[in-house]
Design a protein around this motif. Structure first.
Motif, PDB file in Angstrom:
ATOM      1  N   ALA A  92      66.087   0.344  33.751  1.00  0.00           N
ATOM      2  CA  ALA A  92      64.767   0.525  34.368  1.00  0.00           C
ATOM      3  C   ALA A  92      64.238  -0.822  34.835  1.00  0.00           C
ATOM      4  CB  ALA A  92      63.783   1.149  33.383  1.00  0.00           C
ATOM      5  N   ILE A  93      63.361  -0.774  35.816  1.00  0.00           N
ATOM      6  CA  ILE A  93      62.604  -1.958  36.214  1.00  0.00           C
ATOM      7  C   ILE A  93      61.123  -1.592  36.206  1.00  0.00           C
ATOM      8  CG2 ILE A  93      64.479  -2.906  37.622  1.00  0.00           C
ATOM      9  CD1 ILE A  93      62.945  -1.956  40.115  1.00  0.00           C
ATOM     10  N   MET A  94      60.294  -2.597  36.021  1.00  0.00           N
ATOM     11  CA  MET A  94      58.844  -2.389  36.017  1.00  0.00           C
ATOM     12  C   MET A  94      58.185  -3.468  36.868  1.00  0.00           C
ATOM     13  SD  MET A  94      55.996  -2.677  32.936  1.00  0.00           S
ATOM     14  CE  MET A  94      56.552  -1.315  31.915  1.00  0.00           C
ATOM     15  N   ARG A  95      57.474  -3.037  37.879  1.00  0.00           N
ATOM     16  CA  ARG A  95      56.705  -3.975  38.697  1.00  0.00           C
ATOM     17  C   ARG A  95      55.236  -3.849  38.319  1.00  0.00           C
ATOM     18  NH1 ARG A  95      60.728  -2.837  42.713  1.00  0.00           N
ATOM     19  NH2 ARG A  95      61.754  -4.798  43.257  1.00  0.00           N
ATOM     20  N   HIS A  96      54.616  -4.992  38.080  1.00  0.00           N
ATOM     21  CA  HIS A  96      53.200  -5.030  37.717  1.00  0.00           C
ATOM     22  C   HIS A  96      52.411  -5.279  39.001  1.00  0.00           C
ATOM     23  CE1 HIS A  96      54.227  -5.148  33.423  1.00  0.00           C
ATOM     24  NE2 HIS A  96      55.251  -5.871  33.831  1.00  0.00           N
ATOM     25  N   ASP A  97      52.059  -4.202  39.671  1.00  0.00           N
ATOM     26  CA  ASP A  97      51.428  -4.296  40.982  1.00  0.00           C
ATOM     27  C   ASP A  97      50.054  -3.652  41.001  1.00  0.00           C
ATOM     28  OD1 ASP A  97      53.580  -5.582  42.089  1.00  0.00           O
ATOM     29  OD2 ASP A  97      54.510  -3.762  42.859  1.00  0.00           O
ATOM     30  N   ASP A  98      49.188  -4.218  41.821  1.00  0.00           N
ATOM     31  CA  ASP A  98      47.930  -3.572  42.173  1.00  0.00           C
ATOM     32  C   ASP A  98      48.151  -2.932  43.538  1.00  0.00           C
ATOM     33  OD1 ASP A  98      45.412  -2.787  42.927  1.00  0.00           O
ATOM     34  OD2 ASP A  98      44.426  -4.678  42.379  1.00  0.00           O
ATOM     35  N   LEU A  99      48.301  -1.620  43.551  1.00  0.00           N
ATOM     36  CA  LEU A  99      48.638  -0.931  44.793  1.00  0.00           C
ATOM     37  C   LEU A  99      47.510  -0.964  45.815  1.00  0.00           C
ATOM     38  CD1 LEU A  99      50.560   2.174  43.370  1.00  0.00           C
ATOM     39  CD2 LEU A  99      51.468  -0.027  44.130  1.00  0.00           C
ATOM     40  N   THR A 100      46.320  -1.394  45.384  1.00  0.00           N
ATOM     41  CA  THR A 100      45.214  -1.509  46.345  1.00  0.00           C
ATOM     42  C   THR A 100      45.313  -2.792  47.156  1.00  0.00           C
ATOM     43  OG1 THR A 100      43.711  -2.642  44.796  1.00  0.00           O
ATOM     44  CG2 THR A 100      43.725  -0.219  44.774  1.00  0.00           C
ATOM     45  N   GLU A 101      46.188  -3.690  46.718  1.00  0.00           N
ATOM     46  CA  GLU A 101      46.407  -4.939  47.452  1.00  0.00           C
ATOM     47  C   GLU A 101      47.526  -4.735  48.469  1.00  0.00           C
ATOM     48  OE1 GLU A 101      44.845  -7.818  47.254  1.00  0.00           O
ATOM     49  OE2 GLU A 101      43.519  -7.383  45.553  1.00  0.00           O
ATOM     50  N   PRO A 102      47.329  -5.128  49.728  1.00  0.00           N
ATOM     51  CA  PRO A 102      48.394  -4.955  50.732  1.00  0.00           C
ATOM     52  C   PRO A 102      49.591  -5.852  50.438  1.00  0.00           C
ATOM     53  CG  PRO A 102      46.580  -6.241  51.640  1.00  0.00           C
ATOM     54  CD  PRO A 102      46.114  -5.742  50.303  1.00  0.00           C
ATOM     55  N   ALA A 103      50.787  -5.332  50.723  1.00  0.00           N
ATOM     56  CA  ALA A 103      52.020  -6.104  50.529  1.00  0.00           C
ATOM     57  C   ALA A 103      53.061  -5.613  51.519  1.00  0.00           C
ATOM     58  CB  ALA A 103      52.527  -5.954  49.108  1.00  0.00           C
ATOM     59  N   GLU A 104      53.723  -6.543  52.186  1.00  0.00           N
ATOM     60  CA  GLU A 104      54.699  -6.176  53.211  1.00  0.00           C
ATOM     61  C   GLU A 104      55.881  -5.404  52.628  1.00  0.00           C
ATOM     62  OE1 GLU A 104      55.972  -9.572  55.400  1.00  0.00           O
ATOM     63  OE2 GLU A 104      53.994 -10.002  56.239  1.00  0.00           O
ATOM     64  N   THR A 105      56.240  -5.690  51.381  1.00  0.00           N
ATOM     65  CA  THR A 105      57.411  -5.047  50.776  1.00  0.00           C
ATOM     66  C   THR A 105      57.051  -3.836  49.918  1.00  0.00           C
ATOM     67  OG1 THR A 105      57.315  -6.503  48.832  1.00  0.00           O
ATOM     68  CG2 THR A 105      58.640  -7.249  50.730  1.00  0.00           C
ATOM     69  N   ARG A 106      55.798  -3.378  50.008  1.00  0.00           N
ATOM     70  CA  ARG A 106      55.345  -2.314  49.105  1.00  0.00           C
ATOM     71  C   ARG A 106      56.242  -1.077  49.155  1.00  0.00           C
ATOM     72  NH1 ARG A 106      52.405  -3.657  45.694  1.00  0.00           N
ATOM     73  NH2 ARG A 106      50.434  -3.991  46.736  1.00  0.00           N
ATOM     74  N   ALA A 107      56.549  -0.579  50.341  1.00  0.00           N
ATOM     75  CA  ALA A 107      57.320   0.659  50.456  1.00  0.00           C
ATOM     76  C   ALA A 107      58.713   0.500  49.859  1.00  0.00           C
ATOM     77  CB  ALA A 107      57.420   1.087  51.915  1.00  0.00           C
ATOM     78  N   SER A 108      59.386  -0.607  50.152  1.00  0.00           N
ATOM     79  CA  SER A 108      60.740  -0.812  49.628  1.00  0.00           C
ATOM     80  C   SER A 108      60.716  -1.060  48.122  1.00  0.00           C
ATOM     81  CB  SER A 108      61.423  -1.969  50.355  1.00  0.00           C
ATOM     82  OG  SER A 108      60.697  -3.178  50.189  1.00  0.00           O
ATOM     83  N   ASP A 109      59.684  -1.740  47.628  1.00  0.00           N
ATOM     84  CA  ASP A 109      59.568  -1.982  46.186  1.00  0.00           C
ATOM     85  C   ASP A 109      59.393  -0.667  45.429  1.00  0.00           C
ATOM     86  OD1 ASP A 109      59.796  -4.688  46.589  1.00  0.00           O
ATOM     87  OD2 ASP A 109      57.657  -5.121  46.337  1.00  0.00           O
ATOM     88  N   ILE A 110      58.544   0.202  45.952  1.00  0.00           N
ATOM     89  CA  ILE A 110      58.322   1.498  45.314  1.00  0.00           C
ATOM     90  C   ILE A 110      59.605   2.320  45.337  1.00  0.00           C
ATOM     91  CG2 ILE A 110      57.131   3.719  45.559  1.00  0.00           C
ATOM     92  CD1 ILE A 110      54.657   2.151  46.468  1.00  0.00           C
ATOM     93  N   ALA A 111      60.290   2.317  46.461  1.00  0.00           N
ATOM     94  CA  ALA A 111      61.530   3.084  46.590  1.00  0.00           C
ATOM     95  C   ALA A 111      62.576   2.603  45.586  1.00  0.00           C
ATOM     96  CB  ALA A 111      62.068   2.975  48.016  1.00  0.00           C
ATOM     97  N   GLU A 112      62.682   1.276  45.406  1.00  0.00           N
ATOM     98  CA  GLU A 112      63.672   0.737  44.467  1.00  0.00           C
ATOM     99  C   GLU A 112      63.333   1.130  43.031  1.00  0.00           C
ATOM    100  OE1 GLU A 112      65.933  -3.473  43.703  1.00  0.00           O
ATOM    101  OE2 GLU A 112      63.737  -3.524  43.756  1.00  0.00           O
TER     102      GLU A 112
END
Length: 253
Positions: A92-112
């Protein structure tokens, strides 16, 4: 009364078996006399661990985020290790993200994160069912979910979602196997906060990986299909009394 499940002299697949809880599972399983198949994307770590246990640990370098990973692993098992009888979906992997903050890699990070934490375990469980069903002693699928499946942590929304989904999948698959009278046990392990690179450094006391792995293997041997590890026992008890209190506790964790 639980039906015991003997782990000795079995062939066991552990995803993410070269680090953290997976490494400890691998080490302790070899002590049970098991042959352990470990898969992961760090070839060097895999090889170093296999060198410690010649003729007991076998490796496959594969990235579970890749769409064909589960198919490749299932093919490897069928061709080289057809006596497989236990699958432990641990990676497993865990990303500590605030999804309300814009990020260029957001879609690919979520998919991974979804691919590694959820898609791969679901696909592996399904693809390896025929192999496990042929085991004369019965087979097992062990899914390492999380106490965060009970109440989520706000800075790990995707991780929490995948672990909740994996926990529900485990229960549904268990019912399907029973309905088909398959000799396959399905275990759901709700893991606590463990001292690995998965979680952020903080002041909270973390459970030792060797203790976590030991708890998992003891529960499997005892045949307990719903496993609450360490602090998750308290969280589950609080959630039964008041789900809102459990969610409030985790919101500030």
């Amino acid at each position: 009364m639980f039906e015991m499940f003997d782990l000795s002299d079995r062939t066991v697949l552990v995803t993410g078996g070269a680090r953290g809880i997976g490494r400890e599972l691998t080490r302790q399983l070899t002590g049970h006399g098991a042959r352990v198949l470990i898969v992961g994307r760090n070839a060097d770590a895999l090889q170093k661990l296999a060198a410690l246990y010649p003729d007991q640990v076998f490796t496959l370098d594969v990235d579970l985020a890749n769409p064909g990973a589960a198919t490749a692993i299932a093919g490897w098992v069928r061709e080289e290790h057809p006596d497989l009888s236990v699958v432990i979906n641990n990676a497993a992997i865990m990303r500590h993200d605030d999804l309300t903050e814009p990020a260029e890699t957001r879609a690919s990070d979520i998919a991974e994160e979804i691919a590694i934490n959820l898609t791969a375990p679901l696909q592996l469980s399904s693809l390896l069912l025929p192999t496990l069903a042929r085991c004369p002693r019965g087979g097992a699928i062990v899914n390492i979910s999380s106490g965060l499946a009970i109440a989520p942590k706000k800075d790990a929304a995707v991780y929490c979602a995948t672990k909740a989904a994996l926990s529900h999948f485990s229960r549904a698959l268990r019912d399907q196997c029973r309905a088909r009278h398959l000799k396959i046990r399905v275990f759901d392990v709700l893991m606590t906060l463990v001292d690995t690179t998965l979680s952020r450094p903080n002041k909270m006391r973390k459970y030792a990986p060797e203790a976590a792995a030991s708890d998992v293997l003891k529960a499997i041997a005892q045949g307990r299909e719903e496993v609450l590890v360490e602090k998750v026992k308290l969280l589950a008890a609080i959630n039964r009394l008041s789900p809102s209190v459990a969610r409030h506790m985790m919101r500030g964790a």
